[in-house]
Write a protein that holds these residues in place. Sequence first.
Motif, PDB file in Angstrom:
ATOM      1  N   MET A  54       1.550  -0.881  -0.501  1.00  0.00           N
ATOM      2  CA  MET A  54      -0.125   0.428  -0.371  1.00  0.00           C
ATOM      3  C   MET A  54       1.069   1.299   0.272  1.00  0.00           C
ATOM      4  SD  MET A  54      -3.441  -0.954   0.139  1.00  0.00           S
ATOM      5  CE  MET A  54      -4.023   0.679   0.349  1.00  0.00           C
ATOM      6  N   SER A  55       1.941   1.035  -0.252  1.00  0.00           N
ATOM      7  CA  SER A  55       2.737   2.671   0.162  1.00  0.00           C
ATOM      8  C   SER A  55       2.011   3.686  -0.677  1.00  0.00           C
ATOM      9  CB  SER A  55       3.969   1.594  -0.683  1.00  0.00           C
ATOM     10  OG  SER A  55       4.706   2.201  -2.324  1.00  0.00           O
ATOM     11  N   SER A  56       1.724   3.563  -2.132  1.00  0.00           N
ATOM     12  CA  SER A  56       1.283   4.604  -2.584  1.00  0.00           C
ATOM     13  C   SER A  56       1.655   5.250  -3.306  1.00  0.00           C
ATOM     14  CB  SER A  56       0.494   5.305  -2.013  1.00  0.00           C
ATOM     15  OG  SER A  56      -0.937   4.649  -0.479  1.00  0.00           O
ATOM     16  N   LEU A  57       3.463   5.435  -3.551  1.00  0.00           N
ATOM     17  CA  LEU A  57       4.527   6.001  -3.922  1.00  0.00           C
ATOM     18  C   LEU A  57       4.077   6.325  -5.206  1.00  0.00           C
ATOM     19  CD1 LEU A  57       7.180   5.278  -1.520  1.00  0.00           C
ATOM     20  CD2 LEU A  57       5.860   7.235  -1.795  1.00  0.00           C
ATOM     21  N   ARG A  58       4.239   7.198  -6.373  1.00  0.00           N
ATOM     22  CA  ARG A  58       4.265   7.578  -7.785  1.00  0.00           C
ATOM     23  C   ARG A  58       6.040   6.862  -8.020  1.00  0.00           C
ATOM     24  NH1 ARG A  58       1.766  11.640 -11.028  1.00  0.00           N
ATOM     25  NH2 ARG A  58       1.288   9.967 -13.168  1.00  0.00           N
ATOM     26  N   LYS A  59       6.626   6.817  -7.355  1.00  0.00           N
ATOM     27  CA  LYS A  59       8.052   6.447  -8.082  1.00  0.00           C
ATOM     28  C   LYS A  59       8.332   5.039  -6.863  1.00  0.00           C
ATOM     29  CE  LYS A  59      10.489   8.211 -10.748  1.00  0.00           C
ATOM     30  NZ  LYS A  59      10.965   9.704 -11.669  1.00  0.00           N
ATOM     31  N   ASP A  60       8.536   4.130  -7.393  1.00  0.00           N
ATOM     32  CA  ASP A  60       9.949   3.000  -6.322  1.00  0.00           C
ATOM     33  C   ASP A  60       9.866   1.871  -7.300  1.00  0.00           C
ATOM     34  OD1 ASP A  60       9.448   1.441  -4.233  1.00  0.00           O
ATOM     35  OD2 ASP A  60       7.666   0.696  -3.815  1.00  0.00           O
ATOM     36  N   ASN A  61      10.959   1.736  -6.855  1.00  0.00           N
ATOM     37  CA  ASN A  61      11.529   1.182  -8.481  1.00  0.00           C
ATOM     38  C   ASN A  61      12.141  -0.339  -6.977  1.00  0.00           C
ATOM     39  OD1 ASN A  61      10.166   1.574 -10.461  1.00  0.00           O
ATOM     40  ND2 ASN A  61      12.338   2.359 -10.991  1.00  0.00           N
ATOM     41  N   THR A  62      11.915  -0.761  -5.669  1.00  0.00           N
ATOM     42  CA  THR A  62      12.638  -1.387  -4.948  1.00  0.00           C
ATOM     43  C   THR A  62      11.843  -2.739  -4.923  1.00  0.00           C
ATOM     44  OG1 THR A  62      10.785  -0.668  -3.098  1.00  0.00           O
ATOM     45  CG2 THR A  62      12.773   0.433  -3.026  1.00  0.00           C
ATOM     46  N   GLY A  63      12.705  -3.912  -5.775  1.00  0.00           N
ATOM     47  CA  GLY A  63      12.323  -5.099  -6.344  1.00  0.00           C
ATOM     48  C   GLY A  63      10.666  -4.778  -7.085  1.00  0.00           C
ATOM     49  N   TYR A  64      10.538  -6.102  -7.652  1.00  0.00           N
ATOM     50  CA  TYR A  64       9.843  -6.265  -7.964  1.00  0.00           C
ATOM     51  C   TYR A  64       8.737  -5.734  -7.562  1.00  0.00           C
ATOM     52  CZ  TYR A  64      12.449 -10.755  -8.731  1.00  0.00           C
ATOM     53  OH  TYR A  64      12.871 -11.380  -8.537  1.00  0.00           O
ATOM     54  N   ASP A  65       7.495  -4.804  -8.508  1.00  0.00           N
ATOM     55  CA  ASP A  65       6.217  -4.930  -8.101  1.00  0.00           C
ATOM     56  C   ASP A  65       4.794  -5.489  -8.108  1.00  0.00           C
ATOM     57  OD1 ASP A  65       4.404  -2.760  -8.107  1.00  0.00           O
ATOM     58  OD2 ASP A  65       4.973  -2.276  -9.863  1.00  0.00           O
ATOM     59  N   VAL A  66       5.254  -6.696  -7.063  1.00  0.00           N
ATOM     60  CA  VAL A  66       4.215  -7.483  -6.445  1.00  0.00           C
ATOM     61  C   VAL A  66       2.478  -6.914  -6.834  1.00  0.00           C
ATOM     62  CG1 VAL A  66       3.658  -9.123  -4.697  1.00  0.00           C
ATOM     63  CG2 VAL A  66       5.974  -8.173  -5.151  1.00  0.00           C
ATOM     64  N   LYS A  67       2.182  -5.956  -6.060  1.00  0.00           N
ATOM     65  CA  LYS A  67       1.218  -5.014  -6.589  1.00  0.00           C
ATOM     66  C   LYS A  67       0.104  -5.735  -8.184  1.00  0.00           C
ATOM     67  CE  LYS A  67       1.648  -0.800  -7.393  1.00  0.00           C
ATOM     68  NZ  LYS A  67       2.627  -0.193  -8.053  1.00  0.00           N
ATOM     69  N   GLN A  68       1.570  -5.485  -8.911  1.00  0.00           N
ATOM     70  CA  GLN A  68       0.044  -5.894  -9.938  1.00  0.00           C
ATOM     71  C   GLN A  68      -0.090  -7.182  -9.992  1.00  0.00           C
ATOM     72  OE1 GLN A  68       0.411  -3.446 -12.541  1.00  0.00           O
ATOM     73  NE2 GLN A  68       1.889  -1.788 -11.687  1.00  0.00           N
ATOM     74  N   LEU A  69       0.567  -8.124  -9.778  1.00  0.00           N
ATOM     75  CA  LEU A  69       0.622  -9.609 -10.438  1.00  0.00           C
ATOM     76  C   LEU A  69      -0.905  -9.462  -9.697  1.00  0.00           C
ATOM     77  CD1 LEU A  69       2.564 -12.212  -8.044  1.00  0.00           C
ATOM     78  CD2 LEU A  69       2.532 -11.794 -10.432  1.00  0.00           C
ATOM     79  N   PHE A  70      -1.254  -8.613  -8.617  1.00  0.00           N
ATOM     80  CA  PHE A  70      -2.797  -9.220  -8.639  1.00  0.00           C
ATOM     81  C   PHE A  70      -3.984  -8.652  -9.527  1.00  0.00           C
ATOM     82  CE2 PHE A  70      -0.127  -9.935  -4.461  1.00  0.00           C
ATOM     83  CZ  PHE A  70      -1.288 -11.146  -4.215  1.00  0.00           C
TER      84      PHE A  70
END
Length: 516
Positions: free
Chosen positions: A235-251
């Motif tokens: 839920m971090s809600s940042l516009r930019k966040d490239n820390t590792g895989y973007d897990v939310k996209q999986l869902f």
Amino acid sequence: MDKVIRSLIIKGIRLNVTNNKAVKYGCKKFHTSSTHAVELTSVRYPKLKRGNYSRVTDSDIALFERILPGAERVITDPSELDGYNTDWIKNCRGASQLLLKPKTTEDVSAILKICNERNLAVVPQGGNTGLVGGSVPVFDEVIISTLQMNEIISLDELSGTLTCQAGCILGNLDNYVSEYNLTMPLDLGAKGSCHIGGNLATNAGGLRLLRYGSLHGSVLGLEAVLPDGEIVDCMSSLRKDNTGYDVKQLFIGSEGTLGIITKAAILCPQRPQAVNVAFLGVDSFSSVLEVFKETKKNLAEILSAFEFLDTETLRVGTDNLKMSSPISNHPFYVLIETSGSNSAHDEEKLTQFLEYMMTSGKVLDGTVAAETSKIQHIWNLRERVAEGLMHDGYCYKYDVSLPLLHFYDLVEDMRERLGDKVTRVVGYGHVGDGNLHFNVTTPEYDSEVMGLIEPYIYDWVAKYKGSISAEHGLGFKKRQFIYHSKSRSAVKVMKNIKQILDPKGIMNPYKTLPDD
Ligand code: FAD
Ligand code: MLT
Ligand code: ZN
């Protein structure tokens, strides 16, 4: 009341321009009427075998009642369950004997933990407006509904980030953010019933994708519960966040097969202050494409939707829903929406463009609306097609991506193939996104007609390297055809992900992924 401020006659063609600005779309609530005529999915597909899952017992029900205290949260009454067992388009009907209505993420976690331990299969359900049989059980899966998870958590006015529970109705969210001059980045005909969690689970496209892009871009944060009850916090809600895989996209687009989405943070754009809608008549599909090309060139940054209907589709509205057409009859119709911040500028730009299109003969007839009720009337002709088709009886619904050059050939080919065996063959959709809605109707389900459509249509789409599902997903009905659009290697990765997150396979079985 419509206020006509200009009426242009160009080459004997009427072009009306009406005045006004702020637009607030209505939300239509869909109801499931009698479902008794709908054949059980397990009967229609006799070869499909129930997985080796446990059956719900009285002690399971007692446990769920302890987790979900209060009225109307553990439903076992068959007549009440009927609507939740049957999908909106009345193609699929399951036989679940249990519906659960959690209110919080913790409720969902507790429910899934039990289901996983007990090996009970589940189906997540939002507004039950899905069109591919994904939202209803196939056999007796436990239905977990987000109906009571409808809290708006926060709105950050500065960034435009809305945070809410998964069961919020899309139309209600749009009304809410409109108070802050924001808009939801997606809009669809089912907005009066569909839940934002269902939208995310299907990666719904809809009428504004052309302007705001897909949910993969608009969703900044997401929370989901895995089948074993673990809560995944993205839920971090940042516009930019490239820390590792973007897990939310999986869902997003996982159709309830990996976990239950419980919360989301969505980036809401500024609400356009000036909206205009043009409804135009043209003589051929190649003219639709010509108009599209010119529209992009001339309306550029103010273009927010480009939809088309063929003449048979318009008849669905005029015959079945008794709606009136604002223009005379033509082989094809185009709906263009512009959204911007300066009504005088946008109106002038649109009017000049349409004058040019009419004088050049590319458009035969047209009307332009800037007044709320007239805009809504025009949009209804397009948005209510799915509803209108249901009046014919049974609807065979297809939602494909195709190269625009071959877009309408599919409709013509199928019309010839099906001949008088069917009531109607229609083509309409999000032409601006390369997404055709191809639908056939008959008075009732007809296996011969089905045999003529499938797998022919999927082979047809694969030949042109299209997608067999542009926006509705695969659900129950299309999963076995996934290889027409996805490589073996891609499906293998999907199956591996499923195996890691849901090793017992309790999450929405028989959906999305094909059988081995
Ligand atoms: P449901 O139908 O309840 O569920 C859909 C799928 O998502 C199921 O697989 C279900 O298991 C899963 N699911 C639901 N909630 C969750 C959750 N919280 N967590 C995990 N999985 C979940 N679709 C488009 O893309 N574009 C359109 O323009 C469009 N127009 C439509 C117009 C009409 C009139 C209708 C009836 C449907 C339309 N649809 C459209 C299809 C449908 O509305 C969308 O797929 C919508 O996103 C489904 O939302 P829902 O809440 O009704 O989900
Ligand atoms: C639409 O665009 O109207 C929806 O996707 C529903 C449909 O395909 O009929
Ligand atoms: Zn659509």
